[in-house]
Design an enzyme around this catalytic site. Structure first.
Site, PDB file in Angstrom:
ATOM      1  CB  CYS A  53      -0.965   0.050   1.177  1.00 29.55           C
ATOM      2  SG  CYS A  53      -1.899  -1.458   1.420  1.00 29.55           S
ATOM      3  CG  ASP A  54       2.705   3.293  -1.965  1.00 23.32           C
ATOM      4  OD1 ASP A  54       3.712   3.772  -1.427  1.00 23.32           O
ATOM      5  OD2 ASP A  54       2.715   2.220  -2.603  1.00 23.32           O
TER       6      ASP A  54
END
Length: 446
Positions: free
Chosen positions: A36-37
């Protein structure tokens, strides 16, 4: 040819072919679990008086992510709430939420509520050992924050209170292979954003009132700490991580991050920071979508862990304008459609992005857990999966299909922009907005 991946036939299912395709891609690389970002941009970094939020959820490549809606509800005193692994006390009132989540868990990777609060979370690690015992997942905390808080700062309070009371822990993967971590959260509303980063029960929070901010798989709060666990510094001293004399730097003390090089060294956090700053002053929802589609940086992840769902939200600072949330509900944003959702009364249930449910027979609920893995694919996922095979196998047809879904997406963005510019929302159309967009996407694949 030896070593080649078989193409789909009537005897060889599309689902099996896609799985083998991912395996063949992984064969030439080492894939470490990472995920994730999350990004936020606030005026003056954005176009117009808007906050723009975005997140890619990077999860195991065979995991299905669903997009689901839950209406607001009132609850009786003493009611209990069953989360992914544990039961907790229910709140008297919960707000309406839209969530993008791995289909086997109670919580969510990202989502929004009826008050324009958005949250995305990240897996982080550091000096503090990660708990293996079952407690609240970070994804459970995320959903609870959305259900119980009407502002970003209130969500911080909800999350840290629950963290103190119930703790965080448990396997975050639908597998015998343990995947556990601490959590960081990026929380936004119409006027501000907060980064909340945790290490066990200890935490620090940073307020963002303008500009850009992103989080990835590392602690990133340094010396600007606006709220903190009351014993966070004392605990660090007791462990020998901080001498009590140096300026307190949360990421440096609680992890092994060289914070002096955090925004210049190679990595997804740094690349995300650079992409946000490259577009600073001109960031729109489309800009955020393009950042989430960036493969060179690894933000749009491929391999054993890949981007399985994406979200972009527009949060106008004018309270009379609706917040608009776009979700893909499918893997790889580069060949997915960001579809709009607006909170209005009597929303149509999102049936074609909701996975099958198995009740008490779900292998997640039985102990020992994860002995089997049921087919959790929803209708959009199945159609997108078939389309992905076409895109991989038949380049010209795939190119044509990609052009069609991008055209559909642009049409949706244009209509949403018109709503924001004119301040005119047809509530009757908004009830079916997301579901109708999903139907149009499925028809494009057909």
């Amino acid at each position: 040819m030896a070593g080649s991946t078989p193409r789909p036939t009537s005897e060889f299912s599309v689902h099996s072919w896609v799985t083998l395709l991912f395996i063949s891609r992984m064969a030439s690389r080492t894939t470490e679990p990472c995920s994730c970002d999350t990004f936020v941009a606030l005026p003056p970094a954005t176009v117009g008086s808007r906050v723009v939020f975005g997140k890619n959820s990077d999860r195991p490549s065979d995991e299905v992510q669903e997009v689901v809606y839950f209406p607001a509800a009132s609850h009786k005193a003493g009611d209990k709430l069953e989360c992914t692994y544990i039961e907790i006390e229910q709140a008297a009132k919960t707000y309406a939420v839209v969530l993008s989540r791995p289909s086997w868990i109670w919580g969510a990777e990202m989502g929004a509520n009826e008050h324009g609060v958005c949250i995305g979370n990240e897996a982080v690690w550091g000096r503090e050992e990660v708990r293996n015992n079952e407690a609240l997942l970070g994804m459970d905390l995320l959903r609870l924050g959305l259900e119980r808080a009407d502002t970003a700062e209130n969500a911080v309070t909800v999350l840290v209170d629950l963290l103190e009371k119930y703790g965080q822990g448990g396997n975050c993967m639908e597998s015998h292979m343990a995947f556990t971590y601490h959590n960081s959260f990026l929380i936004a509303d119409r006027k501000e954003a907060w980064v909340l980063e945790t290490s066990g029960k200890y935490w620090a929070a940073e307020k963002i009132e303008e500009g850009v901010r992103n989080i990835s798989n590392q602690l990133s709060i340094t010396t600007k700490i606006d709220r903190e666990h009351p014993k966070m510094r004392d605990y660090a001293k007791s462990k020998g991580w901080w001498d009590g004399k140096k300026e307190f730097d949360f990421a440096a003390v609680y992890s092994y991050v060289n914070t002096a090089r955090m925004t210049t060294s190679r990595g997804r956090y740094c690349d995300g920071y650079k992409l946000l700053n490259k577009h600073k002053g001109n960031i729109t929802s489309e800009t955020m979508m393009e950042i989430l589609r960036d493969k060179e940086s690894g933000i749009n992840m491929e391999g054993g862990f890949m981007t399985t769902g994406s979200m972009v939200s527009i949060l106008p600072q004018e309270p009379n304008l609706p917040c608009i949330h776009f979700f893909t509900g499918t893997p790889d944003p580069d060949r997915s459609v960001f579809k709009p959702f607006i909170f209005v009364p009597n929303i149509t249930q999102l049936l074609k992005t909701s996975s099958p449910t198995f009740g008490h027979d779900d292998p997640v609920k039985k102990k020992p857990r994860f002995l089997t893995k049921p087919d959790r694919r929803h209708e959009l996922y199945k159609q997108h999966e078939s389309a992905a095979v076409v895109m991989e196998t038949f380049k010209e047809k795939g190119k044509e299909m990609l052009e069609q879904i991008r055209k559909l997406e642009k049409e949706k963005i244009s209509k949403m922009e018109s709503i924001l510019q004119n301040g005119c929302l047809d509530v009757n159309q908004a009830v079916n907005l997301f579901s109708q967009s999903v139907e149009e996407e499925i028809n494009t694949y057909a």
